[in-house]
Design an enzyme around this catalytic site. Sequence first.
Site: not given
Ligand code: NG1
Length: 404
Positions: A31, A38, A40, A129, A131-132, A176, A228
């Site tokens: 996606r 940051h 959700d 980023g 969402s794999s 995600d 994170y």
């Molecule tokens: P990505 O960008 O796929 O690492 C992560 C979190 C999301 C959201 C985003 C920032 C996981 C699986 N995904 O996504 O829930 O917080 O960062 O908006 O932790």
Amino acid sequence: MESPHLEQLEHTFAEHYGAPRGAYLVLAPGRVNLIGDHVDYNGLSVLPMALQRHVAILYCERDDPTVRIVSTDPDYRLRSFELGPSIEPYPEGDWGNYAKAAGQALAQRHGELRGFDAVVHSDIPVAAGLSSSSALVVASALAVLHANDIEMEKLALAELLAEAEHYVGTRGGGMDQAICLAARRGSASRIDFNPLRLTAHPIPPDWGFIVAFSLIRAEKSGTARETYNLRTRECGEALQQMTAALGLADRIDSYPTLLAELPPAQLVSRAEEALEGTLLRRFRHVVSEADRVHRAERALIDYDLKGFGHLLTESHQSLRDDFEVSCPELDELVEIALRTGAAGARLTGAGLGGCVVALCEERRVNKVLKTLAKRFYATRGFEGRLEDQVFLAEPSAGASVAAL
Ligand code: NG1
């Protein structure tokens, strides 16, 4: 159902387990989050869409609880484990933990389960980023459910898997898994949490969203994960301090309830008096980003490309300056896109590397793509497949399972 990589999947399957019999194919999309990063995990709405890139799993069920899973990419070697309510994780950073995360959560929910032999192929860039990781969790979960003839409602499954993915160590939100399972073709979706729900909005036909990889991987097993998780804690502390300062601590314990109490602009100016330093900056990002998501949704409904673009760029500035999750490469990509005529651009996803998303009118897409290729990738001597690094996003459907 088609997968452009079917031959490769079948070939790898045969190499490891023999000819596939009664095989199924699961497709789970990556996606791109258009806006709302940051937020959700703070319970606030986001606006992502699914991509035309997928984790594909070809699997054949087994009659015991063993899962064997291997990838067409030789970097990800064969993993084998038993499904059950308490599965010992592999060492940190091991790719097999994503399948274990799904397997453990489903065994806790559904009891004894049959396993499968599977091959994975992904064309979603890893640690970018997009969402794999959640696509792999979702695809593994759908294989488990389907192999056991269990039906679960999409949003209930998304909620279960958001929690399940914490198994790998990131305290992520629920965006995600929800978009991966429930996206609608041609649309982006506003996702609300507690309770989880999706509202799809068509992407105007003359809008183009370009995704460009910074060539910096934000590995969820390293410093990116620590940052994170640190951000999630900082957001919680900022909330606590603000509700205390406002005298609301006895009845407000979440960002959505706080935002229901006071409008975002007022909250930001009160925070500028009550908080300082890091916590002020984190709070200001979360509250202003929540507001931008709502305004962006309005702009999308009104086909207001300029307004939407402007919000994307503001979001980038906030993620860069207040949330401190950008990096020079992401900033450079955003600048090139804006200078070449994009209506707006921002980092997307968790940041600290990964991708940007840029919005352009359709007639400008080629120019922006070409300029990014020349000014960003060529200057770095990039020699791989450029179409995997920078591409036009197609709003795609959520995950599916089909017999082959
Ligand atoms: P990505 O960008 O796929 O690492 C992560 C979190 C999301 C959201 C985003 C920032 C996981 C699986 N995904 O996504 O829930 O917080 O960062 O908006 O932790």
